[in-house]
Scaffold this motif. Structure first.
Motif, PDB file in Angstrom:
ATOM      1  N   GLU A 700      11.460 -38.968 -26.058  1.00 44.34           N
ATOM      2  CA  GLU A 700      11.001 -38.543 -27.237  1.00 44.34           C
ATOM      3  C   GLU A 700      11.983 -39.159 -28.125  1.00 44.34           C
ATOM      4  OE1 GLU A 700      10.425 -34.138 -27.966  1.00 44.34           O
ATOM      5  OE2 GLU A 700      11.270 -34.615 -29.759  1.00 44.34           O
ATOM      6  N   TRP A 708       4.344 -40.737 -30.975  1.00 42.89           N
ATOM      7  CA  TRP A 708       4.779 -39.632 -29.978  1.00 42.89           C
ATOM      8  C   TRP A 708       3.716 -38.531 -30.191  1.00 42.89           C
ATOM      9  CZ3 TRP A 708       7.383 -39.385 -25.825  1.00 42.89           C
ATOM     10  CH2 TRP A 708       7.679 -38.082 -24.961  1.00 42.89           C
ATOM     11  N   LYS A 712       7.396 -32.465 -33.195  1.00 43.20           N
ATOM     12  CA  LYS A 712       8.543 -32.269 -32.717  1.00 43.20           C
ATOM     13  C   LYS A 712       9.427 -30.894 -33.149  1.00 43.20           C
ATOM     14  CE  LYS A 712       9.426 -37.091 -32.149  1.00 43.20           C
ATOM     15  NZ  LYS A 712      10.020 -38.574 -32.551  1.00 43.20           N
TER      16      LYS A 712
END
Ligand code: ADP
Ligand code: MG
Length: 720
Positions: A700, A708, A712
Motif C-alpha cells: 500500500e 490502490w 486508506k
C-alpha cells in the motif's frame, strides 16, 4: 483500469434532520419526547382500568404470572396505544445467543372472512410467541426435531415502538426458551441472576440492621464506544462490510499522537447525527446523558444514565441499533466492532455496575454515616472477593475474536483481571487489615474498642484507564467488555458471583455475632478476613506494563490472552457450581453458551480469513502487478530497476503468503472438537492472515495511489 476508489470525499451530502428518512422532530422539547414511544408505567396507569392496573402491579411485584383475563386487558390497552402511534405490527423482541436482537413481525390485523380485517391482539399473543428456534444458535440444547422455541413477555422491561418512515412496530421485550424450559437467550439468565443477587443482598442487609429492604436491584450504565466513517468508504471496503473491521490498511502518518481529536470539537455532521440518535433514543426511553470524542480519530462515545440492569441491557441493545440506523441518514456508517482499524485504538464498552435498594440507596456508595460506611464496606468487600474468586469466568464473559485484538494486546484493559480501588480506599483496607494506622488513615478511628467507621473518602478522581475493573466512587466499572457485545452475560456473571460472595460474607458475620461480637465488630472482622484472602486481585498501577504481567503471574492471577484460553472457564467446575447453586444457568445451559461462543469465534475468523484471501488475490495483487507493469513500461535506470526489484520481491512474498493463508483456512484438523478448531484458527489461520496483511500494507505504501483499490486509513479516519 483499476476500479477507482472515492477520492477526496468531503462530508457526504446530508441534510439537517437526516433528509427524508428522519422521523424525529429535532425541535421538539426533550421533556415531551422522552419516553414518548414507551408503554411506560405512567402510560400503563393512564391507559389501564384501575383494577387491572393494580392487579398488574401486584403480579410485577410478586413475580406471579398474569392470568388470561388480565393479559387480555393489558394487551388490549397496549394495542390501542400502539395503533394510535401508527403501529401496524407487533413483535416479540428477544435476545438470542447471537449477541444481537431478533424480531419476527406479526400484523395486528386479522381477516374476518368477509373480505375485511379487524385489529386483533390477545393476551395470549402478548404473553407468548412461538418462533421457530431452529435458526438461532442453541449450542446443542435444541435438536431439530424439537425446533420450537417459546418467547415469553418480560413485563419488567416496558414495551416500545420502533418507528420507520413507512410505519411503526410495537416491540415486546421477551425471554426466549426451549420447549424444555432451558434459556436460549441472554435475558432469562440475567433475570435469574438479579433475583439471586437480590435474595443474598436483602438477607445481608437484614443482618446489618436494615429490615425494610425487600428488593435489591443491580444497576448498569454502559459507556459505548464506536467509530463513525463516511459510508462511501465503507462500501468500498469489502472487509468492513463483511467482517466489521479492516483486514488491511497501513498506519496513517498521523494517528492520535496529537490528541487533537479527543479534545477537539465535535464535527458538525457528527454532532447532527448524535443529536438525532439521542432524540430517537429519548423517544425509546433511553436516558442518554453524555457524548464526546474518543481517543482515536473518528471515534466517539455515548453513555446513558444508569438503570436497572435488565432495562439497561435492553436499552444498550437499542442504543447500538439506533446508532447504526441513524448514521445512515447522514451518509455515515457506525462501526461497533472492537477493532475496526489496526494500530488505532479499539472500542470497548464500560459496564458501570452497582447495587441499589428499592428505596433508592446505592450499596456501593460510601455515604455519610458510619452505618452507611459499614454497609458499603461489606458489599464492596464482597465484590472484591467475587472478582478474585472468579477472575477467569469474568474474563470469559467478554471473550470474542474482536476482543482478542484488545485484551491480549496491551490495549485498554489487559486480559489479566485486576481491581483498581484508588489509593484512599486501599488505605482503608490496609488499616483494617493491620489494625494500626496514623491519624491520616481511618484506622485511627477504628481501633480501641470503638468500631465506628469514619467517613470514607469519596472518589479521589483517580482515573486508572488501564484497570479492567475499577472502583469509581460509587460503582465498579468493568471495562473489559467489547463494544459490539451484549451486556447480558457479563452482568449475569457479575450478579451471580456477587450473590455468592455476599452470602459468604454474611455467614462469616453471622458466625461472629453468634460468638458474641457486635455487628460492627463482626463486619470489620469479616472484611479483614476477606481482604487478606483476596487482596492479590487489587492493583493500582499501570496494567499495560511488563512489570505488571510478571507480578500478576507471581500473585497467581490468570492471564488468559485469547478467546480459546478464556472460554473454558465458562464450563469449569467452579462456574458450574456457582451457577447451579444460584439457579442461574444449569450445566447444560452453560455448555450451550460455551459451544455457541467457541463456534462463533472459529466462524468469524474463518470468514475473516476468506475475505482477506479474496481481497488480496482479486484486488490488491492485481494492483501491485499493474504497478509493476507501469514500472516496466517506464524503461530502465538504476532507480527504476531498484523499484522493480522491490515490487517484484513483495509480489512474490504476497503470492506465497496468500497461498499459505488459503491452505491453512481450508485445512482444518479432521474431527477436531470445537475448541480444537478455535485453537487451530488462532494458531494457524490468524498468523497466516497477519502475514498476508503485512505484505499488503507494505505494498500500500509503494503502489501508485490511483491503482490502490481500497480507501486508506488516512482518508477513512480523517474525513468527517
Ligand atoms: P465517567 O467518569 O466514567 O464518565 P460517570 O459518572 O460520568 O463516570 O458515569 C459513567 C457511567 O456510569 C454513566 O453511564 C452513569 O450512568 C454510570 N453510573 C453512575 N452511577 C451508577 C450506578 N450507581 N450504577 C451503575 N452505573 C452508574
Ligand atoms: Mg468510564
Amino acid at each position: 483500469m483499476a476500479r477507482t476508489r472515492t477520492q477526496n470525499v468531503h462530508a457526504a451530502q446530508w441534510s439537517p434532520n437526516g433528509g427524508s428518512l428522519g422521523t424525529t422532530d429535532l425541535t421538539a422539547p426533550g421533556a415531551q419526547i422522552f419516553g414518548s414511544n414507551v408503554f411506560s408505567p405512567i402510560v400503563q396507569r393512564q391507559r389501564l382500568p384501575k383494577a387491572v392496573h393494580k392487579r398488574l402491579q401486584q403480579c410485577l411485584e410478586t413475580g406471579k404470572p398474569l392470568d388470561a383475563e388480565l393479559a387480555d386487558a393489558v394487551a388490549s390497552a397496549m394495542k390501542e396505544w400502539a395503533m394510535e402511534k401508527g403501529a401496524t405490527h407487533f413483535t416479540h423482541w428477544f435476545q438470542p445467543l447471537t449477541g444481537s436482537t431478533a424480531e419476527k413481525h406479526d400484523s395486528f390485523f386479522a381477516p374476518t372472512g368477509d373480505g375485511t380485517a379487524i385489529a386483533d391482539f390477545s393476551g395470549k399473543e402478548l404473553i407468548q410467541g412461538e418462533p421457530d428456534a431452529s435458526s438461532f444458535p442453541t449450542g446443542g440444547i435444541r435438536q431439530t426435531f424439537e425446533a420450537r422455541g417459546y418467547t415469553a413477555w418480560d413485563p419488567t422491561s416496558p414495551a416500545f415502538i420502533l418507528e420507520n418512515p413507512n410505519g411503526a412496530l410495537l416491540c415486546i421485550p421477551t425471554a426466549f426458551a426451549s420447549w424444555t424450559g432451558e434459556a436460549l437467550d441472554t435475558k432469562i439468565p440475567l433475570l435469574r441472576s438479579m433475583d439471586a443477587l437480590s435474595k443474598s443482598a436483602v438477607a445481608a442487609l437484614k443482618l446489618l440492621g436494615d429490615d425494610d429492604c425487600a428488593r435489591v436491584f443491580t444497576t448498569v450504565g454502559p459507556e459505548q464506544e464506536y467509530f463513525l466513517i463516511d459510508e462511501r468508504y465503507y462500501f468500498e471496503r469489502p472487509d468492513l462490510v463483511t467482517t466489521g473491521r479492516t483486514l488491511f490498511g497501513a498506519k496513517p502518518p498521523k494517528g492520535h499522537e496529537l490528541d487533537d481529536h479527543y479534545f477537539g470539537s465535535i464535527p458538525e455532521r457528527v454532532l447532527a447525527f448524535m443529536l438525532e440518535a439521542e432524540q430517537e433514543l429519548a423517544k425509546l426511553g433511553v436516558p442518554i446523558k453524555t457524548r464526546h470524542n474518543e481517543v482515536a480519530p473518528a471515534q466517539y462515545e455515548v453513555a446513558p444514565i444508569f438503570e436497572n440492569t435488565n432495562v439497561g441491557v435492553d436499552h444498550q441493545q437499542l442504543t447500538m441499533q439506533v446508532l447504526q440506523n441513524v448514521a445512515r441518514r447522514y451518509g455515515l456508517v457506525c462501526l461497533i466492532h472492537e477493532k475496526p482499524f489496526a494500530g488505532v485504538n479499539g472500542s470497548g464498552k464500560h459496564n458501570n455496575w452497582s447495587m441499589g435498594t428499592d428505596r433508592g440507596g446505592n450499596l456501593l456508595d460510601p455515604g455519610d454515616t458510619p452505618h452507611e460506611n459499614l454497609v458499603f464496606l461489606f458489599f464492596c468487600t464482597a465484590v472484591i472477593a467475587a472478582v478474585n474468586s472468579h477472575q477467569a469466568l469474568l474474563r470469559a464473559s467478554v471473550a470474542s475474536s474482536g476482543q482478542d485484538h484488545r485484551l491480549g494486546a496491551n490495549e485498554a484493559p489487559p486480559a489479566i483481571i485486576s481491581i483498581f480501588l484508588g489509593a484512599e480506599l486501599e488505605k482503608v483496607y490496609e488499616a483494617i487489615e493491620t489494625g494500626s494506622g496514623d491519624a491520616a488513615t481511618p484506622q485511627s478511628y477504628l481501633g480501641l474498642g470503638t468500631s465506628v467507621l469514619p467517613r470514607l473518602p469519596l472518589h479521589g478522581g483517580d482515573r486508572n484507564r488501564t484497570s479492567p475493573f475499577a472502583f469509581t466512587g460509587n460503582k465498579f466499572e468493568f471495562r473489559a467488555a467489547g463494544s459490539s457485545q451484549s451486556l447480558g452475560l457479563p452482568n449475569t456473571v457479575l450478579n451471580t458471583i456477587a450473590a455468592e460472595a455476599i452470602d459468604e460474607m454474611r455467614k462469616g458475620v453471622e458466625a461472629r455475632v453468634q460468638d458474641g461480637a457486635s455487628v460492627e465488630e463482626a463486619v470489620l472482622a469479616a472484611v479483614k478476613q476477606a481482604w487478606t484472602a483476596n487482596k492479590a486481585i487489587v492493583f493500582n498501577g499501570d496494567g499495560y506494563s511488563e512489570e505488571w504481567h510478571a507480578e500478576a503471574e507471581g500473585r497467581g492471577l490468570k492471564n488468559l490472552r485469547t478467546t480459546p484460553d478464556a472460554l473454558p472457564a465458562l464450563v469449569d467446575e467452579q462456574t458450574v457450581e456457582v451457577f447451579s447453586a444460584y439457579d442461574v444457568l444449569s450445566e447444560r445451559e452453560l455448555e450451550s453458551r460455551y459451544e455457541v461462543l467457541v463456534e462463533q469465534y472459529a466462524t468469524s475468523l474463518n470468514i475473516e480469513a476468506e475475505t482477506a484471501a479474496q481481497i488480496a488475490r482479486t484486488q490488491l495483487l492485481p494492483a501491485a502487478v499493474q504497478h509493476l507493469a507501469r514500472l516496466n513500461a517506464a524503461g530502465s535506470s538504476t532507480g527504476l530497476d531498484a523499484l522493480k526489484q522491490e515490487v517484484t520481491t513483495l509480489i512474490d512474498a504476497f503470492v506465497q503468503a496468500i497461498h499459505t493463508l488459503e491452505e491453512r483456512n481450508a485445512g482444518h484438523p479432521p474431527g477436531a472438537d470445537a475448541l480444537a478448531e478455535a485453537t487451530y484458527m488462532r494458531d494457524e489461520v490468524v498468523p497466516a492472515m497477519d502475514a498476508v496483511r503485512e505484505v499488503a500494507d507494505r505494498l500500500e505504501r509503494i503502489v501508485s495511489d490511483d491503482l490502490w483499490p481500497l480507501p486508506k486509513y488516512s482518508e477513512i479516519l480523517f474525513i468527517k
